[in-house]
Write an enzyme that holds these catalytic residues in place. Structure first.
Site, PDB file in Angstrom:
ATOM      1  N   SER A  61      -7.118  30.298 -15.437  1.00 19.67           N
ATOM      2  CA  SER A  61      -7.797  30.649 -16.495  1.00 19.67           C
ATOM      3  C   SER A  61      -8.704  31.952 -16.574  1.00 19.67           C
ATOM      4  CB  SER A  61      -8.351  29.382 -17.304  1.00 19.67           C
ATOM      5  OG  SER A  61      -7.633  28.468 -17.810  1.00 19.67           O
ATOM      6  N   VAL A  86      -8.958  23.574 -18.086  1.00 24.40           N
ATOM      7  CA  VAL A  86      -9.896  23.262 -17.160  1.00 24.40           C
ATOM      8  C   VAL A  86     -10.609  22.196 -17.166  1.00 24.40           C
ATOM      9  CG1 VAL A  86     -12.340  24.381 -16.443  1.00 24.40           C
ATOM     10  CG2 VAL A  86     -10.481  26.109 -17.649  1.00 24.40           C
ATOM     11  N   HIS A  93     -18.614  25.031 -11.504  1.00 25.19           N
ATOM     12  CA  HIS A  93     -17.294  25.862 -11.542  1.00 25.19           C
ATOM     13  C   HIS A  93     -16.615  25.902 -12.877  1.00 25.19           C
ATOM     14  CE1 HIS A  93     -14.252  28.563 -10.136  1.00 25.19           C
ATOM     15  NE2 HIS A  93     -13.144  27.818 -10.598  1.00 25.19           N
TER      16      HIS A  93
END
EC number: 2.5.1.78
Length: 158
Positions: A61, A86, A93
């Site tokens: 991404s 995600v 992160h």
């Protein structure tokens, strides 16, 4: 008063690019499938030799904004769709990736005057991602519908 909105019934002249993150491809492949199904049902040629649809794969991404910038600057497409997944982990992160990818994609859309549909799932668990990519519903379908509406709306505004 003027009321302008996008339509879904004439997608035959739109050029569309779907930029798909390969990371978490169990999810992104399902989103892509839903996206293609919606486009096909609304009249977009989704065949292998389609002059209307291009699918571009990126590693993750974080790479979506750069490729969207490259595609948007060509002036070839009326709308871009980004697909990614995600999933929160044990480190920060997750926040970095979603913040940077969403800001980057929004910036590209504004700078180039092209709608870019943000189809990046952000979930806490793999189960939540699976539910949004096909178990309960497939948001890929919704992202494609948003793309058709926005391409049509931009056409109406020009």
């Amino acid at each position: 008063m003027v009321s302008i909105e996008g339509r879904f019934n004439d997608a035959s002249n739109f050029r569309i690019a779907i930029v798909v993150a390969r990371f978490n491809d169990l999810i992104t492949n399902k989103l892509l499938s839903g996206c293609i199904d919606c486009l096909q049902r609304h009249g977009v040629d989704t065949s292998e030799s389609s002059p209307q649809l291009d699918i571009i794969w990126v590693p993750g991404s974080m790479e979506l904004p750069l490729i969207c910038q490259s595609l948007a600057s060509k002036g070839k497409y009326q709308v871009l769709i980004t697909l990614g997944a995600v999933i929160r982990g044990d480190t920060p992160h997750f926040e970095v990736v979603i913040n940077e990818s969403s800001k980057g994609i929004a910036s590209v859309a504004r700078e180039n005057g092209i709608p870019i549909i943000y189809g990046v799932l952000t979930t806490d668990t793999m189960q939540q991602a699976l539910e949004r990519a096909g178990i309960k519903s497939n948001l890929g379908w919704n992202y494609a519908l948003q793309a058709l509406e926005m391409a049509s709306l931009m056409k109406a505004l020009r």
